[in-house]
Design an enzyme around this catalytic site. Structure first.
Site, PDB file in Angstrom:
ATOM      1  N   GLY A 121       8.975  38.341  -2.218  1.00 32.99           N
ATOM      2  CA  GLY A 121      10.124  39.280  -2.062  1.00 32.99           C
ATOM      3  C   GLY A 121      10.709  38.325  -1.518  1.00 32.99           C
ATOM      4  N   ASN A 122      12.284  39.336  -0.814  1.00 34.24           N
ATOM      5  CA  ASN A 122      13.264  39.331  -0.039  1.00 34.24           C
ATOM      6  C   ASN A 122      13.717  40.536   0.021  1.00 34.24           C
ATOM      7  OD1 ASN A 122      14.869  40.648  -2.520  1.00 34.24           O
ATOM      8  ND2 ASN A 122      14.333  39.038  -3.369  1.00 34.24           N
ATOM      9  N   TYR A 123      14.583  40.287   1.148  1.00 31.44           N
ATOM     10  CA  TYR A 123      14.951  41.526   2.425  1.00 31.44           C
ATOM     11  C   TYR A 123      15.973  42.488   1.721  1.00 31.44           C
ATOM     12  CZ  TYR A 123      13.297  38.952   6.219  1.00 31.44           C
ATOM     13  OH  TYR A 123      12.807  38.128   6.696  1.00 31.44           O
TER      14      TYR A 123
END
Ligand code: CTP
Length: 400
Positions: A208-210
């Protein structure tokens, strides 16, 4: 904001009808003109004399006057209004509105009304939660009506829950907010992607990412405030939907986001792609949790995800407007310009991670907007909702 506005106030048979008196007073104090239309059941809860005294206008309830046979034209009334507010709205009235059952003056006026309609439901918690009521409210939303969500609290039945009509002050504020925002996107269909995507590795892990989704949600809010029909397609985020006019579709992976977005795009006027879509996903997903003991070395093989923005750019027709985002760590302008061309966007919003206070984790953002004609506008660091307003302003300037 309400000065000189002509408002039809529809009152139905709920104990909350007494609060309509405060709504009339509040609206009149702010300079609005109020015409009350009340259902026969509404008159059981509050007298027309109270309402006509407060509004300084005869109250309308029947299709014609029993006294002299004169006709009350719901068509004229519908055309006269700048807004129609139905408060309180019972489950029965909401059901009739959703299904066009025009058996009283209030519903015929609603069906004739060209102005924006606001609905403030009032009922017991179980009636409110019933799928029938919820489906009817969804239908009203789909018609473009604005639902003023009921509050939680003690109800006439002495049960506690959601169903109590929103307080008059808050209802009036909703109308004020509506009139204070120019309705530059009225009835435009806007598609927005937001948040990260999660690409599953095994049942408990993902790539995923932030991205928090805050920018996309602020954009959806700004569009809804300007009268747009917004569909917000969001990856996993922990945010509440900010406006009742937003249709929210939750997805998880880039593949799911691609499927929903490409399906809905042909019907859209504007698409704003603010999601931080994962560029790659694992080539295969393990059905079972990957165990540490079995592996002394783990290599993940990744395959590229489809580019949603590029796919929309390929099918876009000239009456559609496509907006992308670029988040860059180096050579920001160069990369943003290249993406604008490659994805056939009309506009790109550049946020640079080189700027302090801008990007994923913050409530603030600092952007530049670039368009196809080579124009560039730089903005200072601002709250994300204000940034959203700037972006929407630019879109309406260029497109609408
Ligand atoms: N985007 C998209 N689908 C993807 C990847 C990106 O719709 N699979 C959209 C983003 O929502 C954004 C724009 O394309 O509006 C640019 O995203 P970005 O990740 O910066 O571009 P990429 O093409 O992925 O380029 P790179 O990651 O190499 O910088």
């Amino acid at each position: 904001m309400l000065k000189g506005k002509k408002i039809i106030l529809g009152i139905t048979g709920s104990i909350a009808a007494y609060k309509a008196a405060y709504i009339i007073r509040g609206l009149i104090k702010k300079g609005a003109e109020v015409q009350v239309v009340i259902t026969p059941a509404g008159k059981e809860f509050i007298t027309p004399l109270t309402l006509s005294t407060l509004s300084s206008k005869p109250v309308i309830s029947e299709f014609f006057s029993n006294r002299d046979g004169s006709w009350n034209s719901h068509v004229d009334l519908g055309l006269w209004a700048d807004a129609m507010l139905i408060a309180p709205a019972t489950a029965a009235t909401i059901g009739k509105m959703a299904n066009g059952i025009a058996d009283n003056m209030l519903i015929t006026t609603y069906l004739s009304c060209k102005a924006p309609v606001f609905v403030a439901p009032a009922m017991d918690l179980d009636m409110y939660a019933h799928p029938s009521t919820q489906q009817n409210l969804d239908r009203l939303r789909a018609f473009g009506n604005r639902i003023i969500e009921p509050a939680e609290g003690e109800l006439a039945s002495h049960l506690v829950g959601k169903g109590r009509m929103e307080e008059p002050d808050q209802i009036i504020r909703t109308l004020e907010d509506f009139f204070s925002c120019e309705q530059s996107l009225f009835k435009k269909k806007v598609l927005i992607t937001a948040g990260p995507t999660y690409e599953k590795i095994d049942p408990v892990r993902f790539i995923g990412n932030y991205s928090s989704g805050k920018m996309g949600f602020a954009l959806a809010n700004a569009c809804a405030q300007r009268g747009a029909d917004v569909t917000l397609i969001t990856g996993p985020v922990s945010l509440e939907t900010p406006h009742s006019q937003i249709k929210r579709i939750d997805v998880e992976s880039a593949d799911e986001m691609y499927a929903v977005t490409t399906q809905l795009f042909p019907e859209s006027d504007v698409a704003i792609l603010s999601a931080a879509v994962a560029d790659f996903r694992p080539a295969s997903r393990s059905e079972q949790k990957i165990k540490r003991e079995k592996e002394d070395h783990l290599t993940l093989s990744l395959v590229p995800n489809k580019d949603i923005a590029a796919a929309l750019g390929r099918t876009k027709h000239e009456r559609q407007f496509l907006v992308g985002f670029a988040l860059e760590t180096n050579d920001a302008l160069l990369h943003a310009k290249e993406k604008l061309q490659r994805k056939n966007l009309d506009m790109i919003v550049l946020n640079s991670l080189e700027e302090q206070g801008a990007g994923f984790k913050y409530d603030t953002n600092k952007i530049s907007i670039l368009d196809r004609e080579g124009n560039q506008t730089d903005y200072p660091l601002k709250d994300k909702q204000e940034v959203a307003n700037d972006i929407i302003h630019k879109i309406t300037e260029r497109f609408i």
